[in-house]
Design a protein around this motif. Structure first.
Motif, PDB file in Angstrom:
ATOM      1  N   PRO A  55      35.127   5.484  44.283  1.00  0.00           N
ATOM      2  CA  PRO A  55      35.932   5.701  43.081  1.00  0.00           C
ATOM      3  C   PRO A  55      36.917   4.543  42.903  1.00  0.00           C
ATOM      4  O   PRO A  55      37.354   3.940  43.879  1.00  0.00           O
ATOM      5  N   ALA A  56      37.239   4.226  41.677  1.00  0.00           N
ATOM      6  CA  ALA A  56      38.176   3.135  41.396  1.00  0.00           C
ATOM      7  C   ALA A  56      39.548   3.449  41.979  1.00  0.00           C
ATOM      8  O   ALA A  56      40.016   4.572  41.914  1.00  0.00           O
ATOM      9  N   ASP A  57      40.175   2.451  42.556  1.00  0.00           N
ATOM     10  CA  ASP A  57      41.518   2.585  43.108  1.00  0.00           C
ATOM     11  C   ASP A  57      42.345   1.440  42.548  1.00  0.00           C
ATOM     12  O   ASP A  57      42.136   0.279  42.893  1.00  0.00           O
ATOM     13  N   ARG A  58      43.262   1.744  41.684  1.00  0.00           N
ATOM     14  CA  ARG A  58      44.060   0.707  41.020  1.00  0.00           C
ATOM     15  C   ARG A  58      45.017   0.007  41.969  1.00  0.00           C
ATOM     16  O   ARG A  58      45.518  -1.062  41.682  1.00  0.00           O
ATOM     17  N   GLU A  59      45.271   0.625  43.122  1.00  0.00           N
ATOM     18  CA  GLU A  59      46.208   0.057  44.087  1.00  0.00           C
ATOM     19  C   GLU A  59      45.596  -1.079  44.913  1.00  0.00           C
ATOM     20  O   GLU A  59      46.315  -1.850  45.524  1.00  0.00           O
ATOM     21  N   THR A  60      44.272  -1.136  44.985  1.00  0.00           N
ATOM     22  CA  THR A  60      43.635  -2.154  45.816  1.00  0.00           C
ATOM     23  C   THR A  60      42.715  -3.035  44.983  1.00  0.00           C
ATOM     24  O   THR A  60      42.189  -2.624  43.952  1.00  0.00           O
ATOM     25  N   ARG A  61      42.524  -4.240  45.474  1.00  0.00           N
ATOM     26  CA  ARG A  61      41.629  -5.182  44.821  1.00  0.00           C
ATOM     27  C   ARG A  61      40.208  -4.881  45.269  1.00  0.00           C
ATOM     28  O   ARG A  61      39.943  -4.618  46.437  1.00  0.00           O
ATOM     29  N   ARG A  62      39.288  -4.940  44.346  1.00  0.00           N
ATOM     30  CA  ARG A  62      37.886  -4.650  44.652  1.00  0.00           C
ATOM     31  C   ARG A  62      37.275  -5.796  45.454  1.00  0.00           C
ATOM     32  O   ARG A  62      37.456  -6.955  45.115  1.00  0.00           O
ATOM     33  N   ASP A  63      36.562  -5.445  46.513  1.00  0.00           N
ATOM     34  CA  ASP A  63      35.881  -6.435  47.340  1.00  0.00           C
ATOM     35  C   ASP A  63      34.452  -6.559  46.827  1.00  0.00           C
ATOM     36  O   ASP A  63      33.585  -5.781  47.158  1.00  0.00           O
ATOM     37  N   ALA A  66      31.344  -6.941  49.363  1.00  0.00           N
ATOM     38  CA  ALA A  66      30.795  -5.806  50.114  1.00  0.00           C
ATOM     39  C   ALA A  66      31.197  -4.486  49.477  1.00  0.00           C
ATOM     40  O   ALA A  66      32.029  -3.758  50.005  1.00  0.00           O
ATOM     41  N   PRO A  67      30.629  -4.148  48.321  1.00  0.00           N
ATOM     42  CA  PRO A  67      30.990  -2.887  47.689  1.00  0.00           C
ATOM     43  C   PRO A  67      30.366  -1.675  48.385  1.00  0.00           C
ATOM     44  O   PRO A  67      30.723  -0.554  48.110  1.00  0.00           O
ATOM     45  N   ARG A  68      29.424  -1.913  49.287  1.00  0.00           N
ATOM     46  CA  ARG A  68      28.779  -0.829  50.011  1.00  0.00           C
ATOM     47  C   ARG A  68      29.363  -0.743  51.416  1.00  0.00           C
ATOM     48  O   ARG A  68      29.817  -1.738  51.968  1.00  0.00           O
ATOM     49  N   SER A  69      29.293   0.456  51.987  1.00  0.00           N
ATOM     50  CA  SER A  69      29.805   0.643  53.337  1.00  0.00           C
ATOM     51  C   SER A  69      28.874   1.543  54.133  1.00  0.00           C
ATOM     52  O   SER A  69      28.219   2.425  53.581  1.00  0.00           O
ATOM     53  N   LEU A  70      28.851   1.315  55.428  1.00  0.00           N
ATOM     54  CA  LEU A  70      28.170   2.192  56.359  1.00  0.00           C
ATOM     55  C   LEU A  70      29.245   3.093  56.952  1.00  0.00           C
ATOM     56  O   LEU A  70      30.180   2.620  57.591  1.00  0.00           O
TER      57      LEU A  70
END
Length: 180
Positions: A55-63, A66-70
């Motif tokens: 989900p979008a989080d306005r407090e953090t910058r989008r990476d 690596a938008p995917r995670s294990l």
């Protein structure tokens, strides 16, 4: 509480997410991958999942790299040091098969680098629940075996005379003494 929870979130590139999605179904077939993990009797629960979207989080910058995670969720008896060391010693190629493409993963040859990686990627556990908080996995497995053994012996015990009951009960206790 006997168990220790651990949550590890590792950023992975798109191609590694694809690799995991293609290889996991094959890993579930047979016992080559799952069998050794199930024999590690200190593991209560272990679950891996690929998270493709957050989900979008306005407090953090989008990476964007690596938008995917294990995501790895687990609970186990003992300390996280013992747990990580067992994984590195007993199932290193399985660890490599899961994490080799993860951002910053040092490889599964030595305990120290893997422990640092897990420490860096782990997140605090806010909620943790166990059905049997005072029991180890070995205790639960023994209780289930004892229940099955008693269910098998119960028909021989029910309605038996005093002598037959005593003989059968002693036989039952002898058979299950390692479970008590």
């Amino acid at each position: 509480m006997r168990a220790t929870p651990l949550t590890v979130l590792s950023p992975i590139p798109w191609w590694w997410a694809l690799w995991i999605r293609l290889t996991w179904p094959a890993a579930r077939i047979g016992n080559a991958v799952v069998g050794p993990l199930r024999r590690l009797s200190f593991i209560h629960f272990a679950r891996w999942a690929v998270v493709s979207r957050w989900p979008a989080d306005r407090e953090t910058r989008r990476d964007r790299a690596a938008p995917r995670s294990l995501l790895f969720l687990t609970s186990f008896d003992g300390s996280d040091i013992q747990y990580i060391e067992a994984f590195v010693r007993i199932v290193p190629w399985r660890i490599r098969g899961l994490y080799a493409g993860a951002k910053g993963f040092p490889g599964a040859r030595r305990f120290g680098p893997v422990a640092r990686y897990i420490n860096d990627q782990s997140h605090p556990v806010d909620h943790f629940w166990m059905a049997y908080p005072d029991a180890s996995t070995t205790m639960v497995a023994q209780a289930l075996k004892l229940r099955d053994a008693y269910a098998a012996a119960a028909p021989r015990l029910n309605g038996a005379g005093a002598q037959a009951f005593g003989d059968e009960w002693r036989r039952f206790l002898t058979d299950v003494q390692d479970l008590l």
